[in-house]
Scaffold this motif. Sequence first.
Motif, PDB file in Angstrom:
ATOM      1  N   GLN A 139       0.791  -1.226   0.000  1.00  0.00           N
ATOM      2  CA  GLN A 139       0.000   0.000   0.000  1.00  0.00           C
ATOM      3  C   GLN A 139       0.827   1.281   0.000  1.00  0.00           C
ATOM      4  O   GLN A 139       0.266   2.367   0.123  1.00  0.00           O
ATOM      5  CB  GLN A 139      -0.940  -0.009   1.211  1.00  0.00           C
ATOM      6  CG  GLN A 139      -1.903  -1.185   1.222  1.00  0.00           C
ATOM      7  CD  GLN A 139      -2.787  -1.238  -0.011  1.00  0.00           C
ATOM      8  OE1 GLN A 139      -3.353  -0.229  -0.409  1.00  0.00           O
ATOM      9  NE2 GLN A 139      -2.901  -2.389  -0.631  1.00  0.00           N
ATOM     10  N   SER A 140       2.141   1.189  -0.155  1.00  0.00           N
ATOM     11  CA  SER A 140       2.995   2.386  -0.034  1.00  0.00           C
ATOM     12  C   SER A 140       2.638   3.468  -1.046  1.00  0.00           C
ATOM     13  O   SER A 140       2.529   4.644  -0.699  1.00  0.00           O
ATOM     14  CB  SER A 140       4.467   2.019  -0.180  1.00  0.00           C
ATOM     15  OG  SER A 140       4.875   1.259   0.918  1.00  0.00           O
ATOM     16  N   ALA A 141       2.473   3.092  -2.309  1.00  0.00           N
ATOM     17  CA  ALA A 141       2.140   4.095  -3.331  1.00  0.00           C
ATOM     18  C   ALA A 141       0.768   4.705  -3.039  1.00  0.00           C
ATOM     19  O   ALA A 141       0.600   5.929  -3.119  1.00  0.00           O
ATOM     20  CB  ALA A 141       2.166   3.476  -4.725  1.00  0.00           C
ATOM     21  N   ASP A 142      -0.204   3.869  -2.672  1.00  0.00           N
ATOM     22  CA  ASP A 142      -1.548   4.376  -2.359  1.00  0.00           C
ATOM     23  C   ASP A 142      -1.519   5.352  -1.190  1.00  0.00           C
ATOM     24  O   ASP A 142      -2.167   6.399  -1.227  1.00  0.00           O
ATOM     25  CB  ASP A 142      -2.506   3.218  -2.035  1.00  0.00           C
ATOM     26  CG  ASP A 142      -2.789   2.335  -3.240  1.00  0.00           C
ATOM     27  OD1 ASP A 142      -2.223   2.590  -4.321  1.00  0.00           O
ATOM     28  OD2 ASP A 142      -3.580   1.391  -3.090  1.00  0.00           O
ATOM     29  N   LEU A 143      -0.767   5.013  -0.143  1.00  0.00           N
ATOM     30  CA  LEU A 143      -0.690   5.885   1.029  1.00  0.00           C
ATOM     31  C   LEU A 143      -0.012   7.206   0.679  1.00  0.00           C
ATOM     32  O   LEU A 143      -0.458   8.269   1.110  1.00  0.00           O
ATOM     33  CB  LEU A 143       0.053   5.186   2.171  1.00  0.00           C
ATOM     34  CG  LEU A 143      -0.705   4.044   2.827  1.00  0.00           C
ATOM     35  CD1 LEU A 143       0.196   3.285   3.799  1.00  0.00           C
ATOM     36  CD2 LEU A 143      -1.945   4.555   3.544  1.00  0.00           C
ATOM     37  N   TYR A 144       1.053   7.145  -0.109  1.00  0.00           N
ATOM     38  CA  TYR A 144       1.734   8.372  -0.518  1.00  0.00           C
ATOM     39  C   TYR A 144       0.761   9.261  -1.301  1.00  0.00           C
ATOM     40  O   TYR A 144       0.644  10.458  -1.032  1.00  0.00           O
ATOM     41  CB  TYR A 144       2.977   8.053  -1.356  1.00  0.00           C
ATOM     42  CG  TYR A 144       3.748   9.297  -1.716  1.00  0.00           C
ATOM     43  CD1 TYR A 144       4.765   9.749  -0.885  1.00  0.00           C
ATOM     44  CD2 TYR A 144       3.436  10.049  -2.848  1.00  0.00           C
ATOM     45  CE1 TYR A 144       5.453  10.914  -1.174  1.00  0.00           C
ATOM     46  CE2 TYR A 144       4.118  11.219  -3.145  1.00  0.00           C
ATOM     47  CZ  TYR A 144       5.132  11.636  -2.311  1.00  0.00           C
ATOM     48  OH  TYR A 144       5.799  12.794  -2.599  1.00  0.00           O
ATOM     49  N   ILE A 145       0.085   8.651  -2.262  1.00  0.00           N
ATOM     50  CA  ILE A 145      -0.866   9.410  -3.087  1.00  0.00           C
ATOM     51  C   ILE A 145      -1.968  10.008  -2.220  1.00  0.00           C
ATOM     52  O   ILE A 145      -2.312  11.180  -2.353  1.00  0.00           O
ATOM     53  CB  ILE A 145      -1.441   8.519  -4.203  1.00  0.00           C
ATOM     54  CG1 ILE A 145      -0.344   8.226  -5.241  1.00  0.00           C
ATOM     55  CG2 ILE A 145      -2.661   9.163  -4.857  1.00  0.00           C
ATOM     56  CD1 ILE A 145      -0.702   7.144  -6.256  1.00  0.00           C
ATOM     57  N   ALA A 146      -2.520   9.213  -1.313  1.00  0.00           N
ATOM     58  CA  ALA A 146      -3.599   9.707  -0.442  1.00  0.00           C
ATOM     59  C   ALA A 146      -3.142  10.924   0.366  1.00  0.00           C
ATOM     60  O   ALA A 146      -3.932  11.825   0.625  1.00  0.00           O
ATOM     61  CB  ALA A 146      -4.068   8.597   0.493  1.00  0.00           C
ATOM     62  N   ASN A 147      -1.878  10.958   0.726  1.00  0.00           N
ATOM     63  CA  ASN A 147      -1.361  12.062   1.540  1.00  0.00           C
ATOM     64  C   ASN A 147      -1.061  13.323   0.743  1.00  0.00           C
ATOM     65  O   ASN A 147      -1.013  14.404   1.322  1.00  0.00           O
ATOM     66  CB  ASN A 147      -0.122  11.621   2.315  1.00  0.00           C
ATOM     67  CG  ASN A 147      -0.485  10.739   3.490  1.00  0.00           C
ATOM     68  OD1 ASN A 147      -1.452  10.994   4.193  1.00  0.00           O
ATOM     69  ND2 ASN A 147       0.275   9.678   3.686  1.00  0.00           N
ATOM     70  N   VAL A 148      -0.817  13.217  -0.564  1.00  0.00           N
ATOM     71  CA  VAL A 148      -0.471  14.418  -1.340  1.00  0.00           C
ATOM     72  C   VAL A 148      -1.607  14.911  -2.231  1.00  0.00           C
ATOM     73  O   VAL A 148      -1.557  16.018  -2.751  1.00  0.00           O
ATOM     74  CB  VAL A 148       0.794  14.204  -2.220  1.00  0.00           C
ATOM     75  CG1 VAL A 148       1.984  13.830  -1.357  1.00  0.00           C
ATOM     76  CG2 VAL A 148       0.564  13.185  -3.327  1.00  0.00           C
TER      77      VAL A 148
END
Length: 158
Positions: A60-69
Motif C-alpha cells: 500500500q505504499s504508493a496508495d498511502l503516498y498518493i492519499a497524503n499528497v
Amino acid sequence: MSMINVRHRVVVDGDACPVKSEIGRTVRTCGATALLVSSHAHVLVPEPSVEVVTVDASDQSADLYIANVLTKSDILVTGDYGLAALGLARGAAVLTPRGKEIREADIEGLLEQRHFSARQRRGGVRTKGPRAFTDEDRDRFQQKLTTLLRGLQENPDL
C-alpha cells in the motif's frame, strides 16, 4: 496585480500504468505537471513536467503516498478502485488508464464488484482479467485527460 494560483496536476498510480508516455505528452501540451508514484520494483524516469517519486515496495505504499499528497485540484489516474474512492473523497477527479472517469455515483458499485470478484477467487472460481489494452484505450485516455486538464484550467475553483 493579483495572481490566481491555478494548480493542474496529474497524480499517477504508476506501477501498472500503461499510459505514462501519454500523460507526459498531455501535461506538457496543456501546461500542467504530473507526479508519477511507484515502488522500487518499477523504475520510472523523470522527464520535463513529470516528477517521479519512488516509495518502498510494500503493498500500500504508493496508495498511502498518493492519499497524503492528493488535493481537490488534482486528477488521479488509477485502475485501483480503493484508491479511486480515496481520490473522490479528497475531491480529485479520477480517471482510469482506459479513459473512464470515475464519479461519486460509480464508486460504490465498482467497489462491490471488486469485493464480489475477490470472494469468488478466494473460493476457487477463476475470474476473467481485464481485456487487452488497445490503441483505442490510449486515445480515449488522452482525449479525456486533455478535457479534464483544460476544464480545470478554465474553472480553477472546482
